[in-house]
Design a protein around this motif. Sequence first.
Motif, short mmCIF file in Angstrom:
data_model
loop_
_atom_site.label_atom_id
_atom_site.label_comp_id
_atom_site.label_asym_id
_atom_site.label_seq_id
_atom_site.Cartn_x
_atom_site.Cartn_y
_atom_site.Cartn_z
N LEU A 172 -1.09 14.32 8.56
CA LEU A 172 -1.09 12.47 8.13
C LEU A 172 -1.57 13.49 6.66
CD1 LEU A 172 -2.58 10.12 11.17
CD2 LEU A 172 -0.53 11.15 10.52
N VAL A 173 -0.77 12.99 5.54
CA VAL A 173 -1.14 13.38 4.46
C VAL A 173 -0.96 12.79 3.64
CG1 VAL A 173 0.72 15.34 4.56
CG2 VAL A 173 -1.12 15.64 2.51
N VAL A 221 1.18 -1.01 0.01
CA VAL A 221 -0.48 -0.01 -0.16
C VAL A 221 0.86 1.22 -0.26
CG1 VAL A 221 -1.84 -0.90 0.79
CG2 VAL A 221 -0.44 0.03 2.42
N MET A 222 0.03 2.19 -0.15
CA MET A 222 0.80 3.72 0.07
C MET A 222 1.35 4.70 1.32
SD MET A 222 -0.75 6.94 -0.39
CE MET A 222 -2.01 7.56 1.20
N HIS A 223 2.44 4.56 1.22
CA HIS A 223 2.93 5.09 2.21
C HIS A 223 2.21 6.95 2.69
CE1 HIS A 223 6.34 2.61 3.56
NE2 HIS A 223 6.18 2.59 4.64
N PHE A 224 1.94 7.72 3.73
CA PHE A 224 1.37 8.73 3.75
C PHE A 224 2.60 9.68 4.56
CE2 PHE A 224 -0.11 6.16 6.98
CZ PHE A 224 -0.16 7.17 8.56
N LYS A 225 2.97 10.97 4.46
CA LYS A 225 3.54 12.05 4.96
C LYS A 225 3.17 11.78 6.31
CE LYS A 225 4.61 13.53 0.76
NZ LYS A 225 4.41 15.85 0.21
N VAL A 238 -2.53 1.23 4.79
CA VAL A 238 -1.93 2.29 5.05
C VAL A 238 -0.66 1.91 5.33
CG1 VAL A 238 -3.63 4.70 5.10
CG2 VAL A 238 -2.60 3.19 7.36
N THR A 239 0.65 2.42 5.36
CA THR A 239 1.89 2.07 6.00
C THR A 239 2.37 3.30 6.19
OG1 THR A 239 1.95 0.26 4.01
CG2 THR A 239 4.40 0.47 4.87
N LEU A 240 3.35 2.59 7.90
CA LEU A 240 3.28 3.89 8.96
C LEU A 240 4.41 3.42 9.41
CD1 LEU A 240 1.53 3.57 11.76
CD2 LEU A 240 0.99 2.48 10.33
N HIS A 241 5.94 3.96 9.87
CA HIS A 241 7.07 3.50 10.26
C HIS A 241 6.45 3.13 12.35
CE1 HIS A 241 9.96 4.49 7.76
NE2 HIS A 241 9.94 5.65 7.70
N PRO A 242 7.22 2.23 12.84
CA PRO A 242 5.99 1.94 14.09
C PRO A 242 7.91 2.04 15.17
CG PRO A 242 8.29 -0.08 13.09
CD PRO A 242 7.61 0.88 11.86
N ASN A 243 7.78 3.64 14.40
CA ASN A 243 8.89 4.86 15.93
C ASN A 243 10.10 4.95 15.64
OD1 ASN A 243 6.59 5.74 17.18
ND2 ASN A 243 7.09 4.05 18.57
#
Length: 164
Positions: free
Chosen positions: A62-63, A42-46, A129-134
């Motif tokens: 979150l954009v 999936v897409m990352h978001f800023k 959505v894809t995000l960093h785990p800190n």
Amino acid sequence: MEEKELKAYEVLEQLNIPYKKYTHPPVATIAAIEELDEKMEVMHFKNLFLRNSKGDKHYLVLVDSTKKANTKLIAREIGSTRLSFASDERLEKHLGLQPGAVSPMGLIYDKNKEVEVLIDKDLTFQEKVTLHPNVNTASVTITYGDLLRFLDWCGNKRQFVEIP
């Protein structure tokens, strides 16, 4: 594995949020993530960490990663004074994060709920959505609904914003 990364996985498991984990070299920008050989589903978001001109209000924006966030328009929409990027020290103080690892998962460390979350309305159309785990050496994919559940659990004020 860093303690902050472990804490992110602990919270996801506590909330029964399934996730797919990707490990990769350190990345600090969306462009760097897109250059990885990994095929993330999936897409990352800023994730932008901003402050108002007085420095007494902080926002995690979150954009959609395809957009360029205009801080003047965002400030006008939320009725704020001028917005600018918060310092690395403020990022560490409020979200416990380092530059390049900005993520909603940092809200785990915002004990006083001082950071308001601003969500691009266009993200609501994403199934996942894809995000960093800190940390910026891993990414996790979760459903958009589970992201909202995580944000509910964090308890920070949030609002949806129109980002052209």
